[in-house]
Design an enzyme around this catalytic site. Structure first.
Site, short mmCIF file in Angstrom:
data_model
loop_
_atom_site.label_atom_id
_atom_site.label_comp_id
_atom_site.label_asym_id
_atom_site.label_seq_id
_atom_site.Cartn_x
_atom_site.Cartn_y
_atom_site.Cartn_z
N GLU A 65 1.13 -1.39 -0.10
CA GLU A 65 0.01 0.67 0.08
C GLU A 65 0.93 1.09 0.14
O GLU A 65 1.64 1.47 0.38
CB GLU A 65 -1.18 0.05 1.52
CG GLU A 65 -0.79 0.83 1.62
CD GLU A 65 -1.74 0.84 3.43
OE1 GLU A 65 -1.76 0.11 4.09
OE2 GLU A 65 -2.42 1.97 3.39
N ASP A 109 -0.37 -1.60 6.62
CA ASP A 109 0.36 -0.67 7.41
C ASP A 109 -0.99 -1.18 8.19
O ASP A 109 -1.61 -1.89 8.12
CB ASP A 109 -0.48 1.10 7.76
CG ASP A 109 0.28 1.46 6.60
OD1 ASP A 109 1.84 1.07 6.31
OD2 ASP A 109 0.45 3.10 6.67
N ASP A 127 -2.40 -0.44 10.95
CA ASP A 127 -3.50 0.53 11.32
C ASP A 127 -4.97 -0.05 10.51
O ASP A 127 -4.89 -0.63 10.25
CB ASP A 127 -3.13 2.14 10.96
CG ASP A 127 -3.00 2.54 9.59
OD1 ASP A 127 -3.51 1.93 8.84
OD2 ASP A 127 -2.45 3.64 9.59
N ASP A 165 -6.95 1.94 8.28
CA ASP A 165 -6.80 2.13 6.79
C ASP A 165 -5.97 0.79 6.52
O ASP A 165 -6.39 0.30 5.21
CB ASP A 165 -6.43 3.13 6.92
CG ASP A 165 -6.33 4.29 6.62
OD1 ASP A 165 -8.14 4.46 6.69
OD2 ASP A 165 -6.10 5.52 7.03
#
Ligand code: TSJ
Length: 644
Positions: A434, A507, A509, A511
């Site tokens: 990403e 990541d 997180d 997102d």
């Protein structure tokens, strides 16, 4: 007399040997001794109660996970027979639990539909063999009876109490409680998974209208849930389509019998793009389809084409294909068959040929009648199918573009791809990364020989809510398809896959989880075989770096961080903790060391435990309603439960 006794003794030795064999090699009987294998025991017992439901004698099944982690299944059927069985010399009840593969054969009733002993049936004796104790209470003929079997892990001693009459009872039914022999299973504490049990039994309740299933979990605040669907399959379709725009206001339902074969079908068109077609035989999901699904599609396609021919203007006239009529269609096809046969890779493809015609007949009349009586809705179904056809044709053109060849005959690889040097699929891997900055670090840090990097820009398109044509015109999607090299759809060929591992690296997180979920949705819908054959992985970047002077430690979870500090002997203030929010915060060396280096990284393999239920979850999660998606992603934003 003597002869009989001898025979009985021989038999009882055989019995112990049989149970012993199961304990020695549990995997041979239940696949694995993991969580899945443990739940096999639950299904095995429950399937017997469901058989009693299918036979028409039981209307209620109660499942209880007890505080001590034993499990109870109780039904209100006729009660397992307790008469002495002529072949074994002991009660039928005892025979069922002590002789391998006894199961239904000893029930004295060979007709009717059976779940147990069918697709995954191993017999109740296997459950007994893999338990430290198992107790059965049977109520019938005005009495209550108890039978119990125990196995002691230390002394290896086995004890069986004969069936005992313990009192009077005015009800009938069977209640089985067993304590898994935890030593034989490779599972943690609280291993019975209430969510798995709930979702499977909810489906069972939908498939058997009028059946009540109560589930109680005494381990947690007396959790209690009850399933009862008066409408059966109609309720199933209604709930699957909750939150979708429906084209037909009503759910089309048809049921019928042909000799001993029972057929039930419910269907409804929605404006969504995904088909939701689920088929079952004797309550077991037939994931690979089969003759019942073929018969259903034969009928729907023929009726639609006939209706279109009668109502469409000449310029719109067209012969639709099977894929065109599937878009937005929710349908449940449920067959009850006394002697089902299966084939296919996972033996979940229903094979009885006579059923194709029978299903065709049963849905044809109802569907045709519906179209004729509801011209407005019939017209809207036709518009939907015409749009789907146009989209399919556009998608075919777009797909053509993804396999354009250059003059040398090679497919043009996407420009953003940093390919690896090796072409040996046993060692190569592609990282789907990403963001451009993380992509940059990954390109610098990788092992160029075997690791390819494909950076993706921004959000990935939601393949649950986009039509194929839009999908194949999406740059991120097409670059994945060309990079993988295996094409897609009907032309998919796994032998042409260019990498041995496809690794999603996002990541740590919310997102990142969202992007990962979107990628998994795309793989699940369009590259399911890649998941099924174990090619798809998730990279696990660390959550924290803990440093003291030059010494650095990476930890991947909060629990690992806590463990680290429990184990240190010197002053905690001497340590510096850095929380990584994204891959971009690591330089290329750190990314290589923590996340990409095959020698020390962590990878999670993505697996599909149960594709029907995974399908339902994806539909609910990624469909038009936002709330369940947000909740799921928040709940699972770290790696728990990602083996969808
Ligand atoms: F098999 C088992 F032990 F795992 C089990 C069986 C577990 C549970 C929870 C329920 C049952 C079960 C079996 N429920 N109902 C029955 N029914 C019979 O075995 C039965 C009863 C009567 C007759 C008959 O012909 O009279 C036939 C059968 C097969």
């Amino acid at each position: 007399m003597l002869k009989n006794n001898q025979k009985y003794n021989e038999d009882s030795i055989q019995v112990l040997k049989g149970l012993e064999a199961v304990r020695k090699r549990p995997g041979m009987y239940i696949g694995n001794v993991d969580n899945k294998g443990l739940h096999h025991l639950v299904w095995e017992i429950i399937d017997n109660s469901i058989d009693e439901v299918l036979a028409g004698y039981a209307t209620k099944i109660d499942i209880t996970i007890n505080k001590d982690e034993s499990l109870t299944v109780e039904d209100d059927g006729r009660g397992i027979p307790i008469n002495i069985h002529p072949k074994t010399g002991v009660s039928t009840l005892e025979t069922v639990f002590t002789i391998l593969h006894a199961g239904g054969k000893f029930g004295g009733d060979n007709s009717g539909y059976k779940v147990s002993g069918g697709l995954h049936g191993v017999g109740a004796s296997v459950v007994n063999a893999l338990s430290t104790w198992l107790e059965v209470v049977v109520c019938k003929d005005g009495n209550e009876y108890i039978w119990k079997h125990e196995f002691n892990n230390e002394s290896k001693k086995e004890t069986t109490t004969k069936v005992k009459e313990v009192g009077l009872s005015n009800k009938t039914g069977t209640k089985v409680t067993f304590m898994p022999n935890w030593k034989l299973f490779n599972v943690g504490v609280n291993a019975f998974d209430i969510d798995i049990i709930k979702s499977r039994l909810k489906e069972t309740a939908y498939l058997n209208k009028g059946l009540t299933i109560n589930i109680t979990d005494l381990r947690q605040e007396n959790l209690n849930i009850s399933y009862f669907f008066e409408g059966g399959l109609v309720d199933f379709v209604q709930d699957l389509n909750k939150g979708q725009d429906r084209i037909t206001a009503d759910i089309i339902y048809s049921e019928g019998n042909d000799e001993d074969i029972g057929i039930e079908i419910a269907m409804q068109y929605t404006t969504s793009y995904q088909p939701r077609i689920f088929s079952y035989v004797n309550n077991i999901s037939t994931t690979e389809g089969g003759t019942h699904e073929q018969g259903f599609f034969d009928a729907v396609l023929r009726i639609i084409n006939t209706y279109a021919d009668k109502t469409l203007s000449i310029k719109d006239k067209k012969t639709f294909k099977r894929d065109d009529i599937k878009e937005g269609l929710t349908a449940i096809i449920s067959i009850k068959h006394p002697d089902p046969m299966y084939d296919g890779q996972t033996k979940t493809k229903f094979a009885n040929i006579e059923v194709r015609k029978i299903v065709n007949n049963i849905i044809s009349n109802k569907f045709e009648e519906y179209l004729l009586e509801n011209p407005t809705q019939a017209g809207q179904i036709l518009i939907k199918i015409q749009q789907a056809t146009k989209a399919r044709e556009a998608a075919e053109r777009a797909r053509e573009a993804t396999r354009r060849k250059d003059i040398l005959g090679f497919s043009t690889l996407p420009g953003k791809l940093a390919d690896c040097a090796s072409t040996n699929r046993d060692e190569t891997e592609i990282f789907i990364v990403e963001g451009d900055s993380a992509g940059g670090s990954a390109k610098m840090g990788r092992d160029r020989e075997i690791q390819a990097i494909l950076p993706l820009k921004g959000k990935v398109i939601n393949s649950e809510r986009a039509r194929v044509d839009k999908l194949f015109n999406n740059a991120e999607i097409t670059s994945m398809i060309t990079a993988f090299g295996a094409s897609i759809g009907e032309e998919f060929n796994i032998d042409k896959l260019r990498y041995g591992k496809i690794i999603i690296m996002t990541d740590a997180d919310v997102d990142g989880s969202h992007i990962r979920t979107l990628l998994l949705t795309f793989f699940f819908r369009y590259f399911r075989q890649l998941i099924e054959e174990g090619y798809v992985y998730i990279a696990c970047p660390p959550l924290f770096k803990i440093s003291k002077g030059k010494q650095e430690t990476y930890v991947y979870t909060d629990a690992e961080k806590n463990d680290f500090f429990k184990s240190v002997t010197d002053d905690i203030s001497k340590y510096y903790i850095q929380r990584y929010k994204g891959l971009g915060e690591m330089n290329e060396e750190q990314l290589w060391e923590t996340t990409m280096n095959p020698a020390q990284r962590k990878l999670m393999k993505v697996t599909i435990e149960d594709s029907t239920r995974a399908d339902i979850v994806f539909s609910e999660l990624m469909g038009d309603v936002v709330e369940p998606r947000r909740e799921f992603i928040t709940k699972n934003s770290r790696f728990a439960n990602l083996d969808v």
